[in-house]
Motif scaffolding. Structure first.
Motif, PDB file in Angstrom:
ATOM      1  N   TYR A 493       0.983  -1.008  -0.188  1.00 37.37           N
ATOM      2  CA  TYR A 493      -0.153   0.502  -0.522  1.00 37.37           C
ATOM      3  C   TYR A 493       0.711   1.272  -0.261  1.00 37.37           C
ATOM      4  N   VAL A 515     -15.997  -3.111  -4.083  1.00 32.76           N
ATOM      5  CA  VAL A 515     -16.476  -1.859  -3.497  1.00 32.76           C
ATOM      6  C   VAL A 515     -18.381  -1.912  -2.986  1.00 32.76           C
ATOM      7  N   GLN A 540     -10.543   3.715 -10.166  1.00 30.67           N
ATOM      8  CA  GLN A 540     -11.143   4.419  -8.931  1.00 30.67           C
ATOM      9  C   GLN A 540     -10.641   6.403  -8.967  1.00 30.67           C
ATOM     10  N   TRP A 549      -2.270   8.188  -0.890  1.00 27.90           N
ATOM     11  CA  TRP A 549      -2.564   6.845   0.102  1.00 27.90           C
ATOM     12  C   TRP A 549      -1.709   7.526   1.203  1.00 27.90           C
ATOM     13  N   SER A 564      -5.524   1.082   7.098  1.00 27.14           N
ATOM     14  CA  SER A 564      -6.381   2.493   6.477  1.00 27.14           C
ATOM     15  C   SER A 564      -5.437   3.621   6.666  1.00 27.14           C
ATOM     16  N   TYR A 576      -9.881   5.647   3.890  1.00 24.72           N
ATOM     17  CA  TYR A 576     -10.015   4.555   3.590  1.00 24.72           C
ATOM     18  C   TYR A 576      -9.784   3.627   4.704  1.00 24.72           C
ATOM     19  N   HIS A 578      -9.734  -0.406   4.326  1.00 24.77           N
ATOM     20  CA  HIS A 578      -9.217  -1.814   3.090  1.00 24.77           C
ATOM     21  C   HIS A 578      -9.606  -3.072   3.940  1.00 24.77           C
ATOM     22  N   GLU A 592     -13.323  -2.598   0.193  1.00 15.62           N
ATOM     23  CA  GLU A 592     -13.344  -1.089   0.541  1.00 15.62           C
ATOM     24  C   GLU A 592     -14.606  -0.628   0.860  1.00 15.62           C
TER      25      GLU A 592
END
Length: 756
Positions: A493, A515, A540, A549, A564, A576, A578, A592
């Motif tokens: 990530y 999602v 997205q 992110w 997160s 966010y 996940h 998500e």
């Protein structure tokens, strides 16, 4: 039953009954109710914490400065035989003579044919001793308060009582139906405020306090309460259960202690079971008051009278107390000595003022039980007072001192207590991040911004978790694998979140990315296969382009992970969340969770970003988020828990996800069981601080990201722990709550014996 013959109303009633019973009319056993289950659970916890069960210990003889339990003599601080008159040969002889003359029972209510001359002699002696016109004795001290308060006052009246008043007072107030307001303990400023606010609306007002408070051993400022009573035209009732025979030069109680006439108090209440070596209760006051109570009080006229031996014992004890004031003087010297010795030893005696009720606060129910157990092994009998009898952080050992204790016995008990407290674990070890490294947070504002790194980075302990009963390894907990998964997921990530591409080496060829959302919403979708994440990412970026992110939370349990953090949108920043599943080091599923409410952590986008965000029912989501906030406020600030409980479904399910070796992992069903869980948790967790970074609301679900700092009371280990908590709501009621913690941290803090 022929349903065809039922009226529409009867059919509707039958249907409602079937729905409430789950389709069955089979009666449920009483003992299967949640309150019974909660008690069984609580007693099980107590048994695990103690070698000798602290409640209902059978005494094998007279309880004075010593007692006999299990064939063993112990130094005794668990009896309110303050003047040593229970077991005095003269008192026992009087009781025996009464049995020979009157029998063992009045065999009727006194208003019928149960009146004995002994009753009248005792009541006359009590009135004379207290300086009142008359007195009335009843069979129980607790019942005296309940029936008299409940009978004398009604819904048109106002009752103001001390917040630490005895349960019998509270029960009587409830029974009366009067408007009731507790005032802060011994806070006469607060009492004045309540009188000013509410007195004018009530037909009558009564203030209720105690002579000596039974849990803390302190006394009220009675002269100032009398001033307030006069100023606001109120009545005054004083419960002297623990001050009769204790306060004043001759033991006449709080009136003698302050030198006030008995007529300044409208209702004097007391018990016969403490200094007077018997059982029962009494009311003393004007002759009109006593006559009214004798003819109308339900708990008196519909109850058997005080037994002859109990009446005779109390009468004899009162006579001895009057003739031997040195007993009272010795009691007061002993109480003063205990308090001085305890304070010199550094013990927390809380509000104690030198009366024979002497608390030593331990700070938790767990410590109170352990200390009581340890002292019992050392030959000292003292009872723990634990939650809910007192607040969790005010759990204590309550010492009762008597006139028969010697200075040596008192010093021995204090020294033993100090030595056992010193053996309790010191709060020096820290698991997870050090407490000082976490950002400072203000409890007054739960919605604050702050980060914690995932435990996989700061907690490197490798272990195998073994079931101490079977020797088998916990199948669903592999800390080494979880560390590997956490590190791999974080790296993945962080790489794509910083714009450095997607590392496909950790993605499964059968990956599913989803999602969830409502039909027609731009961001929703489902992607499959080896390129699923790339396809998700491309989609997205089209519907809500994000520049960066961060990864603020990584939590793993088994094959499941929570990732997160925050992502930067053109209009601001949002959180966010996940939910991942990994198999063999590969990510096989990503879901998500999109926020459908406007309530998020610091920096969340405003209404102008609505076109970029997935919007479920924003009103409902925001309301559900507020319900979660109510929960946290009730927990952290010790607010009125009713504020939250009324928003829970009767069959609410409360779940803590974790290995079975954790003392607080499990599932609780129903409000009673949930409340018991909170109670038991407070006994083992010394809670310091909770913070929330984000509440992400999706339809009926609220996902909460945050953490807390606590100390594991059984081990003394301090730790900081992140969490993901999920609440599911239906029609404004909490249906299900599940808490995902990091088991590596919790096990290291609570179960170092199985976490090697």
């Amino acid at each position: 039953m022929n349903i065809d013959q039922l009226s529409p109303q009867e059919k509707r009633a039958l249907l409602e009954r079937l729905l409430r019973s789950g389709g069955s009319l089979t009666p449920v056993k009483l003992e299967e109710h949640g309150t019974f289950k909660a008690l069984r659970s609580r007693l099980s916890v107590v048994s695990r914490w103690t070698e000798v069960h602290p409640f209902f210990k059978a005494q094998e003889g007279v309880t004075r400065d010593t007692t006999q339990i299990g064939g063993r003599e112990l130094l005794n601080f668990s009896t309110y035989n303050y003047l040593g008159l229970s077991g005095d040969p003269r008192v026992s002889a009087a009781a025996k003579d009464a049995i020979d003359r009157f029998g063992t029972s009045p065999s009727a209510s006194r208003i019928a044919s149960g009146e004995k001359t002994l009753h009248r002699e005792l009541e006359a002696a009590l009135a004379s001793w207290l300086g009142t016109e008359a007195a009335l004795v009843l069979v129980s001290g607790h019942a005296t308060n309940v029936t008299v308060i409940g009978h004398l006052f009604n819904r048109r009246d106002l009752i103001l009582y001390d917040a630490l008043a005895h349960n019998s007072i509270v029960q009587g107030v409830t029974l009366s139906g009067a408007r009731a307001r507790p005032y802060r303990h011994n806070d006469l400023g607060h009492l004045r405020e309540l009188l000013k606010e509410h007195r004018a609306d009530a037909e009558r007002a009564v203030i209720i306090t105690e002579g000596v408070f039974s849990m803390d051993g302190d006394i009220p400022d009675l002269p100032k309460i009398i001033e307030l009573k006069r100023e606001f035209n109120a009545f005054l009732m004083v419960d002297e259960a623990h001050s009769m025979g204790v306060l004043g030069a001759t033991g006449r109680g709080i009136q003698e202690h302050f030198g006030i006439p008995s007529s300044d108090v409208d209702i004097w209440m007391g018990t016969l079971s403490k200094s007077l070596a018997s059982c029962g209760g009494y009311i003393a006051g004007s002759s009109e008051l006593i006559r009214y109570l004798k003819y109308t009080t339900p708990g008196f006229i519909f109850s058997v009278g005080l037994t002859p031996p109990n009446a005779a014992a109390a009468l004899s004890a009162l006579s001895i107390m009057a003739a031997e004031p040195e007993r009272v003087a010795q009691l007061q010297r002993n109480a003063k000595l205990f308090l001085e010795e305890a304070r010199a030893a550094g013990l927390d005696t809380h509000l104690a003022m030198g009366t024979p009720v002497l608390p030593v606060v331990t700070g938790s129910s767990f410590h109170a039980l352990r200390l009581s157990d340890a002292l019992h092994r050392r030959g000292i009998n003292v009872d723990p007072v634990i939650s809910p009898a007192v607040e969790q952080d005010k759990a204590r050992l309550r010492f009762f001192v008597s006139s028969t204790h010697t200075p040596e016995q008192i010093r021995q008990a204090v020294q033993a207590m100090a030595e056992e407290i010193a053996k309790l674990p010191a709060r020096t070890s820290v698991i997870g991040e050090t407490l000082s490294s976490l950002p400072s947070r203000d409890r007054a504002d739960l919605m604050v911004s702050g980060r914690i790194t995932d435990p996989g980075k700061v907690f490197r302990r490798r272990a195998k978790l073994v079931d101490p009963l079977t020797g088998e390894r916990e199948k669903h907990f592999d800390p080494e694998k979880e560390d590997q998964n956490s590190v791999a997921a974080r790296k993945f990530y962080e790489q794509f979140g910083s714009g450095n591409g997607i590392d496909t080496s950790v993605l499964s060829e059968s990956l599913v990315v989803e999602v969830p959302g409502l039909e027609g919403q731009a961001a929703m979708g489902r992607w499959r296969g080896g390129s699923a994440f790339q396809d998700y990412w491309a989609h997205q970026r089209k519907v809500r382009p994000s520049e960066k992110w961060t990864v603020d939370y990584v939590m793993a349990y088994g094959d499941d992970l929570t990732i997160s953090g925050r992502r930067t949108l053109p209009v601001g920043e949002e959180w966010y969340l996940h939910l991942l599943t990994m198999k063999g080091g590969k990510i096989v599923r990503v879901e998500e969770v999109l926020d459908g409410a406007a309530w998020r952590g610091e920096g969340a986008p405003g209404p102008e970003a609505a076109t970029l965000l997935i919007q479920h029912d924003a009103v409902r989501a925001t309301e559900n988020g507020q319900l979660m906030r109510d929960l946290y406020e009730a927990w952290v600030r010790k607010a009125d828990i009713e504020k939250f409980i009324v928003r829970c479904a009767p069959d609410v399910v409360w779940e803590i996800n974790g290995p079975k070796q954790l003392p607080f992992a499990g599932v609780w069903r129903g409000i009673d069981a949930m409340l018991q869980f909170w109670q038991d948790l407070a006994a083992i967790m010394d809670f310091h601080e909770l913070y929330i970074d984000a509440l992400i609301c999706r339809g009926d679900q609220v996902f909460s990201l945050g953490g807390f700092r606590s100390t594991a009371i059984p081990t003394g280990i301090a730790y900081s722990d992140p969490f993901l908590q999920v609440g599911t709501f239906r029609q404004g009621k909490l249906q299900h709550f599940i808490d995902y913690l990091d088991p590596r941290i919790d096990l290291a803090a609570y179960r170092p014996d199985v976490y090697e």
